[in-house]
Design an enzyme around this catalytic site. Structure first.
Site, short mmCIF file in Angstrom:
data_model
loop_
_atom_site.label_atom_id
_atom_site.label_comp_id
_atom_site.label_asym_id
_atom_site.label_seq_id
_atom_site.Cartn_x
_atom_site.Cartn_y
_atom_site.Cartn_z
N GLU A 35 9.91 23.66 75.63
CA GLU A 35 10.92 23.06 76.49
C GLU A 35 10.33 23.06 77.90
O GLU A 35 9.83 24.09 78.35
CB GLU A 35 12.21 23.89 76.49
CG GLU A 35 13.30 23.21 77.32
CD GLU A 35 14.51 24.09 77.59
OE1 GLU A 35 14.45 25.30 77.34
OE2 GLU A 35 15.52 23.54 78.07
N ARG A 262 6.97 36.85 67.89
CA ARG A 262 6.60 36.63 69.27
C ARG A 262 5.51 37.62 69.66
O ARG A 262 5.50 38.74 69.18
CB ARG A 262 7.84 37.01 70.06
CG ARG A 262 8.13 36.31 71.27
CD ARG A 262 9.51 36.79 71.75
NE ARG A 262 10.45 35.69 71.82
CZ ARG A 262 10.34 34.70 72.67
NH1 ARG A 262 9.36 34.66 73.53
NH2 ARG A 262 11.22 33.73 72.68
N LYS A 272 10.73 33.29 79.74
CA LYS A 272 10.72 32.36 80.87
C LYS A 272 11.80 32.73 81.87
O LYS A 272 11.61 32.59 83.07
CB LYS A 272 10.93 30.94 80.36
CG LYS A 272 9.69 30.33 79.75
CD LYS A 272 9.89 28.83 79.60
CE LYS A 272 9.23 28.33 78.33
NZ LYS A 272 9.66 26.98 77.97
#
Length: 681
Positions: A35, A262, A272
């Site tokens: 994104e 992750r 983020k």
RNA sequence: UGGUCUAUGGUGUAACUGGCAACACGUCUGAUUUUGGUUCAGAAGAGUCCAGGUUCGAGCCCUGGUAGACCAACCA
């Protein structure tokens, strides 16, 4: 040579299995779907390397797809940064795609869903909908608009799209199952109204698809064979599949979602949102601050693409949550730079050194090896004179025999130059050393071929000639956080752990003149100090160097008093006494300690025994009794049980047949410790 | 009180159909070295979360526990 079998990670294995089951290799297609709401970080690098690595392995295309379905958070700046970072890492995508390219198709499919009675428009408040949704343990209930007619839904949805309604007033929901054990299946939202210009589609749309609706369908449009994402999307797979079911044409490829863990790095954060907070609070200077775990931060710090790919490779892919230690990343960059960085000299904390027997005013040009690891790397000129700077830390008036550096009366070599001997010091009124005087063995010049030039002395120092040195700013970085996992504490905010001394600026460092012509991407090893690279703020008038990473330093470990870094991070105690893990029951803790009991001796044994005895206070007989059956070979556990039993008996536990049998067995065991414990009872 | 997933040296990952628990980092020795770097040689460190079971044999299969992660955004 026998072929080395590379073990596949579970994703690679899955693909190999698909191929073996008849899946056509030319249909393999992957994607990396960020994104554009922030910069890429080292965790994304794992995903990038996975997807593009799979592409390389199978010669399959890999798309770069921007998941741009939420205009309120996304910006063109991030799109550009992401592209730059991926290319810098050395990967090339097949097609640059955007979820926003599929907005019309997604809309058409949504209309189809409505017509089939599988989606409806809801106009309740977010709170009301959350209420009806229930909780993980209680089923949800239908809302009042769930059974609207198809015609009404169609009309409302069209008007949503036309912009008749305010942001937040209407949503389109899938009609699935309000009682599902998976919360995501309780009529998830497909579309919401967002009154914000999109960085690509502008104001063409005011309704935007949600992640779940857009992602799987985008994979389908692009005919992605394997859609790989992180573990937190595991629950979304059921929805991903449900959405695909609604539109799937069996003649086409059906994408598969699979999840991997992750990648976390110690002493930093990796979301983020948190990185953005560091930027916005000006804790760091920007997304590319050299202390940031972002790709752009690491690049500015001096990391190479090769080192980051190596790190991803060596870290592996799995399904368990973990925190990889930064030392592995540091290993990767040192390994790369050791082979490629040009060796130079620079003095960060200077003290003046005068060679009293070197002709005053004389200068000579010496030759310095560019890289001893690479015989073809050549040499560069290195000016020498009778007045030099050396590192303040490299001199002590007197020191123990383990100090290999300059002392009064001892010899050391000046790298690529002469062997010198400390003679005397000059001090100021406060007693600080201002000059060190020494004499040189003028026959010992490196490379001169004389016998003296090959003499062995214990230490070698780096130096610069004062009259030739250039000045530069040098920035040294320490870890950004003092805690190993700053965002893992439920009761404390990660910002509390920010290291106040993570940046150290040396305004005036002295470097050899060769560095005057350094270019932005050049990598240097300042000998004995570490690896350095030019910062983007550097100019030809004022040079700025970033320290990428220090050299391994076994001296600093031996002499922590002298050389300890300012911020010695305190590693969390490994629940030694069983106190740290408050959740774990005492009996479990005893089992854990007991397991290793037979490996211990001396103080450690006594400590373990004391720990068990202490924990035993909290154990009930009912908890202990099952351990009596422990297999005979697991002696440690039996000893632990015996110690615990002793404590229980001392507290008034009555003996019974079970207990007697256990003690009896203990007395006749081959292990002395066990016998001893049994005898005590 | 629900559902899903995970558990292997200090750390990160291996171990294919059940068969000597392997590799890398880190740590510690020693040798080499004009970088206390590099390189080379070696060492320590796991009873594979716990308890049972099946089996000649279990990290892997079965049963029951424990711990951790994720799941109730008009975020992705």
């Amino acid at each position: 040579m026998t072929e080395e079998k590379e073990s596949l990670n579970f994703i690679e294995q899955l693909i190999a299995d698909d191929l073996a089951a008849g899946f056509s290799p030319e249909k393999l297609r992957f994607r990396f779907p960020p994104e554009p709401n922030g910069y890429l970080h080292i965790g994304h690098a794992a995903s990038i390397c996975l997807n593009f690595g799979l592409g390389e392995m199978h010669n399959a295309p890999v798309n770069l797809r921007f998941d741009d379905t939420n205009p309120s958070k996304e910006e063109q700046e991030y799109v550009d940064a992401i592209k730059r970072d991926i290319q810098w890492l050395g990967f090339q995508w097949a097609t640059e795609c955007y979820s926003s390219d599929y907005f019309q198709q997604l809309y058409d499919w949504a209309v189809q869903l409505i017509k089939e009675g599988k989606a409806y428009v809801d106009q309740q408040s977010a709170e009301a909908m959350a209420e009806q949704k229930g909780t993980p343990t209680t089923p949800g209930v239908a809302g009042p608009f769930r059974d609207r007619s198809v015609e009404e839904n169609l009309d409302l949805f069209e008007r949503m799209k036309a912009g008749e309604f305010e942001q937040g007033s209407y949503v389109l929901r899938a009609k699935i199952d309000m009682a599902s054990s998976n919360m995501l299946m309780r009529d998830p939202i497909l579309y919401r109204i967002v009154r914000k210009a999109h960085h690509r589609t502008g104001t063409e749309w005011c309704i935007y698809p949600m992640y779940d609706w857009a992602h799987g369908e985008s994979d389908y449009v692009e005919q992605i064979s394997h859609s790989l994402c992180t573990l937190e999307f595991k629950m979304h797979r059921e929805l991903y599949d449900w959405f695909l079911d609604q539109i799937y044409d069996p003649t086409k490829l059906r994408p598969k979602q699979r999840e991997f863990a992750r990648r976390n790095l110690s002493y930093t954060v990796m979301s983020k949102r948190k990185l953005l907070e560091l930027v916005q609070t000006k804790t760091v200077t920007g997304w590319d601050d050299p202390r940031m775990p972002t790709i752009s931060g690491l690049r500015r710090r001096g990391y190479t693409p090769e080192s980051i790919r190596k790190f991803s490779d060596v870290s592996g892919i799995s399904k368990r949550d973990s925190v990889t230690d930064v030392s592995l990343l540091e290993f990767c960059i040192r390994e790369d730079l050791n082979k490629t960085a040009t060796r130079v000299m620079g003095v960060l904390d200077p003290v003046k050194l005068v060679i009293t027997n070197y002709p005053a005013g004389k200068t000579e040009i010496l030759s310095a090896e560019n890289n001893p690891e690479n015989p073809n790397s050549g040499t560069h000129d290195l000016p020498f004179s009778g007045e030099l700077y050396i590192e303040r830390e490299d001199f002590k008036e007197e020191a123990g025999s383990k100090f290999f550096r300059l002392t009064l009366g001892n010899e050391v070599r000046l790298k690529s130059a002469y062997i010198i001997k400390g003679e005397s010091v000059v001090k100021d009124a406060a007693g600080n050393i201002t000059e060190i005087h020494c004499t040189a063995d003028l026959d010992s010049r490196s490379g001169s071929g004389t016998e003296a030039s090959t003499r062995k002395v214990k230490g070698t120092l780096h130096w610069v000639s004062i009259q030739h040195a250039i000045k530069a700013e040098v920035r040294e970085y320490d870890r950004l956080f003092l805690d190993e996992a700053p965002d893992s504490h439920e009761d404390r905010n990660f910002m509390e752990f920010v290291n106040p001394d993570s940046l150290k600026v040396i305004k005036e460092a002295y470097l050899e003149p060769f560095l005057k012509d350094a270019n932005l991407d050049d990598k240097f090893q300042f000998q004995r100090l570490g690896y350095f690279t030019l910062d983007k703020e550097s100019s030809s008038e004022s040079l700025v160097f970033n320290k990428t990473v220090g050299l391994r330093d076994s001296w600093a470990k031996q002499a922590p008093v002298a050389a300890a870094p300012p911020n010695q991070p305190v590693k969390q105690q490994n629940n030694a006494g069983g106190q740290a893990q408050g959740q774990r029951s005492a009996i479990n803790e005893i089992q854990k300690i007991s397991k290793k009991y037979t490996n211990l001796s001396g103080d450690k044994l006594a400590a373990a025994r004391a720990d068990i005895a202490k924990l035993a206070e909290e154990v009930s007989y009912e908890e202990l009794a099952p351990l009596f059956n422990t297999a005979a070979k697991k002696v440690g556990t039996r000893i632990g049980a015996m110690i615990t039993l002793g404590v229980l008996l001392a507290h008034g536990q009555e003996r019974n047949a079970e207990i007697d049998a256990f003690i009896e067995a203990g007395l006749s065991d081959g292990n002395e410790e066990l016998v001893a414990e049994a005898k005590k009872i």
